[in-house]
Design an enzyme around this catalytic site. Structure first.
Site, PDB file in Angstrom:
ATOM      1  N   ASP A  20      -2.083  -6.631   7.961  1.00  0.00           N
ATOM      2  CA  ASP A  20      -3.178  -7.564   7.658  1.00  0.00           C
ATOM      3  C   ASP A  20      -3.191  -8.724   8.651  1.00  0.00           C
ATOM      4  O   ASP A  20      -2.517  -9.729   8.470  1.00  0.00           O
ATOM      5  CB  ASP A  20      -3.006  -8.087   6.226  1.00  0.00           C
ATOM      6  CG  ASP A  20      -4.132  -9.033   5.815  1.00  0.00           C
ATOM      7  OD1 ASP A  20      -5.019  -9.313   6.664  1.00  0.00           O
ATOM      8  OD2 ASP A  20      -4.130  -9.485   4.661  1.00  0.00           O
ATOM      9  N   HIS A  30      -8.949 -11.883  -4.456  1.00  0.00           N
ATOM     10  CA  HIS A  30      -7.643 -11.570  -5.049  1.00  0.00           C
ATOM     11  C   HIS A  30      -7.296 -12.459  -6.250  1.00  0.00           C
ATOM     12  O   HIS A  30      -7.698 -13.608  -6.323  1.00  0.00           O
ATOM     13  CB  HIS A  30      -6.534 -11.745  -4.006  1.00  0.00           C
ATOM     14  CG  HIS A  30      -6.490 -10.669  -2.976  1.00  0.00           C
ATOM     15  ND1 HIS A  30      -7.184 -10.737  -1.797  1.00  0.00           N
ATOM     16  CD2 HIS A  30      -5.835  -9.483  -2.951  1.00  0.00           C
ATOM     17  CE1 HIS A  30      -6.952  -9.642  -1.084  1.00  0.00           C
ATOM     18  NE2 HIS A  30      -6.138  -8.865  -1.759  1.00  0.00           N
ATOM     19  N   ASP A  37       2.039  -3.306   1.622  1.00  0.00           N
ATOM     20  CA  ASP A  37       0.743  -3.955   1.387  1.00  0.00           C
ATOM     21  C   ASP A  37       0.716  -5.353   2.011  1.00  0.00           C
ATOM     22  O   ASP A  37       1.658  -6.132   1.848  1.00  0.00           O
ATOM     23  CB  ASP A  37       0.541  -4.045  -0.137  1.00  0.00           C
ATOM     24  CG  ASP A  37      -0.868  -4.436  -0.535  1.00  0.00           C
ATOM     25  OD1 ASP A  37      -1.817  -4.060   0.179  1.00  0.00           O
ATOM     26  OD2 ASP A  37      -1.017  -5.110  -1.578  1.00  0.00           O
ATOM     27  N   GLU A  67      -7.423  -4.797   7.797  1.00  0.00           N
ATOM     28  CA  GLU A  67      -8.463  -5.562   7.087  1.00  0.00           C
ATOM     29  C   GLU A  67      -9.323  -6.317   8.082  1.00  0.00           C
ATOM     30  O   GLU A  67      -8.822  -6.900   9.037  1.00  0.00           O
ATOM     31  CB  GLU A  67      -7.801  -6.540   6.106  1.00  0.00           C
ATOM     32  CG  GLU A  67      -8.803  -7.409   5.345  1.00  0.00           C
ATOM     33  CD  GLU A  67      -8.151  -8.178   4.198  1.00  0.00           C
ATOM     34  OE1 GLU A  67      -7.225  -7.637   3.548  1.00  0.00           O
ATOM     35  OE2 GLU A  67      -8.576  -9.327   3.966  1.00  0.00           O
ATOM     36  N   HIS A 113     -10.103  -4.497  -2.051  1.00  0.00           N
ATOM     37  CA  HIS A 113      -8.977  -5.339  -2.492  1.00  0.00           C
ATOM     38  C   HIS A 113      -9.459  -6.268  -3.602  1.00  0.00           C
ATOM     39  O   HIS A 113     -10.656  -6.465  -3.793  1.00  0.00           O
ATOM     40  CB  HIS A 113      -8.434  -6.158  -1.309  1.00  0.00           C
ATOM     41  CG  HIS A 113      -7.516  -5.371  -0.434  1.00  0.00           C
ATOM     42  ND1 HIS A 113      -6.168  -5.612  -0.362  1.00  0.00           N
ATOM     43  CD2 HIS A 113      -7.757  -4.309   0.376  1.00  0.00           C
ATOM     44  CE1 HIS A 113      -5.618  -4.747   0.466  1.00  0.00           C
ATOM     45  NE2 HIS A 113      -6.562  -3.941   0.935  1.00  0.00           N
ATOM     46  N   GLY A 114      -8.495  -6.829  -4.341  1.00  0.00           N
ATOM     47  CA  GLY A 114      -8.851  -7.780  -5.382  1.00  0.00           C
ATOM     48  C   GLY A 114      -9.657  -7.133  -6.498  1.00  0.00           C
ATOM     49  O   GLY A 114     -10.527  -7.760  -7.104  1.00  0.00           O
ATOM     50  N   ASN A 145      -7.653  -1.212  -4.981  1.00  0.00           N
ATOM     51  CA  ASN A 145      -6.380  -1.943  -5.137  1.00  0.00           C
ATOM     52  C   ASN A 145      -6.403  -2.844  -6.371  1.00  0.00           C
ATOM     53  O   ASN A 145      -7.246  -3.736  -6.474  1.00  0.00           O
ATOM     54  CB  ASN A 145      -6.157  -2.851  -3.927  1.00  0.00           C
ATOM     55  CG  ASN A 145      -5.679  -2.106  -2.702  1.00  0.00           C
ATOM     56  OD1 ASN A 145      -5.780  -0.890  -2.626  1.00  0.00           O
ATOM     57  ND2 ASN A 145      -5.171  -2.833  -1.733  1.00  0.00           N
TER      58      ASN A 145
HETATM   59  O1  G3H Z   1      -3.562  -5.677  -2.172  1.00  0.00           O
HETATM   60  C1  G3H Z   1      -3.566  -5.823  -3.401  1.00  0.00           C
HETATM   61  C2  G3H Z   1      -4.790  -5.967  -4.153  1.00  0.00           C
HETATM   62  O2  G3H Z   1      -5.848  -6.330  -3.367  1.00  0.00           O
HETATM   63  C3  G3H Z   1      -4.693  -6.501  -5.544  1.00  0.00           C
HETATM   64  O3  G3H Z   1      -5.528  -7.587  -5.840  1.00  0.00           O
HETATM   65  O4  G3H Z   1      -4.290  -8.622  -7.726  1.00  0.00           O
HETATM   66  O5  G3H Z   1      -6.662  -9.143  -7.345  1.00  0.00           O
HETATM   67  O6  G3H Z   1      -6.007  -6.894  -8.156  1.00  0.00           O
HETATM   68  P1  G3H Z   1      -5.629  -8.092  -7.369  1.00  0.00           P
HETATM   69 ZN    ZN Z   2      -5.157  -7.098  -1.347  1.00  0.00          ZN
END
Ligand code: G3H
Ligand code: ZN
Length: 277
Positions: free
Chosen positions: A105, A177, A83, A135, A205-206, A227
């Site tokens: 990334d 994130h 990742d 990304e 993501h995030g 994610n």
């Molecule tokens: O790549 C990992 C994720 O985007 C996790 O993000 O910690 O905000 O859930 P997060």
């Molecule tokens: Zn991420």
């Protein structure tokens, strides 16, 4: 042996307008919890090891091999994914260890450099039968600064996928994130526009900052990989804190790590069931 590529599990999810949960591995207990949760839910799962986690452990090999062994023993399909790699050497190691997917990334680079670097990773991984996520648009918060305002342009996303050949694309649509409150508001119209235009599955993501009902709306609008890391870390740490708080004389780490692992497994099962429903 139930290791799968990201391409395979995302194709199954996309066919049904569902999504696959992708969760981060920080320690062996996390990897065990993610597989246990997926087995409880009876769904596919993505186990991801980030470049930051590699920095924490000092190397990819120990945590990577443990994660692969746990995924291989799963009774559901499990993807082992690198990742947010920004270093090519880490991609080389993941390929060599037998990871089935990598996220390269280069989103912080100018568009043309992102294309060139990502296309080279796709050529390398394609030859090894490994999926590649990239990304475009730079989802905020990686450096600790929340930036929910970033957006990916659909026309640029279409061009990026054509020029790189990636199998999945992470896009900026309002999440950020490392949020500890689930209050992010996503740009659902933009997700639908991106999903209609981009020929590969989209990645959110995030997602720790996104509430259940907003995640469900994002999946309905076209997100296929969700994610989540920070939220599960909070579940893990809350349980450790409460067990140790109730038992100040406890010294056996298995007695607080075990309950934390169980709590994460239960939350993973709940989230995967939500994504698959
Ligand atoms: O790549 C990992 C994720 O985007 C996790 O993000 O910690 O905000 O859930 P997060
Ligand atoms: Zn991420």
């Amino acid at each position: 042996m139930t290791l799968a590529t990201l391409t395979d599990v995302l194709a199954t999810a996309a066919e049904r307008t569902k999504a696959v949960g992708a969760f981060n591995v920080f320690s062996i207990e996390h990897a065990e919890a993610l597989v246990a949760g997926a087995e409880q839910a009876g769904t596919d799962v993505v186990l991801q090891v980030s470049q930051n986690a590699v920095r924490y452990h000092g190397a990819l090999r120990p945590i990577g091999l443990a994660t692969l062994a746990i995924a291989e023993a799963a009774s559901v399909r499990a993807v082992v994914h690198l990742d947010h790699a920004t270093e090519r050497s880490l991609v080389d190691q993941a390929v060599e260890l037998g990871f089935t997917s990598v996220m390269f990334d280069a989103s912080a680079l100018p568009y043309q450099e992102n294309v060139a670097e990502t296309a080279a990773v796709v050529t390398q991984c394609r030859a090894a039968g490994i999926s590649v996520e990239a990304e475009l648009g730079e989802v905020g918060g990686k450096d600790g600064v929340h930036a929910p305002g970033a957006r990916t342009r659909p026309d640029e996303a279409v061009r990026f996928v054509a020029e790189t050949g990636v199998d999945a694309l992470a896009v900026a649509v309002g999440s950020s994130h490392a949020m500890t409150e689930r209050t992010a508001k996503l740009d659902l119209d933009l997700i639908a526009e991106l999903a209609a235009a981009v020929p590969v599955p989209l990645v959110l993501h995030g997602s720790s900052g996104v509430a259940d009902d907003e995640i469900v709306r994002a999946v309905a609008a076209g997100m296929t990989k969700i994610n989540i890391a920070t939220h599960l870390n909070a579940v893990f740490t809350d349980r450790v804190r409460s067990v140790l708080g109730d038992n100040p004389a406890m010294v056996d780490s298995r007695k607080y790590l075990g309950p934390a692992r169980d709590a994460v497994a239960a939350e993973v099962a709940r989230l995967l069931t939500l994504l698959a429903s």
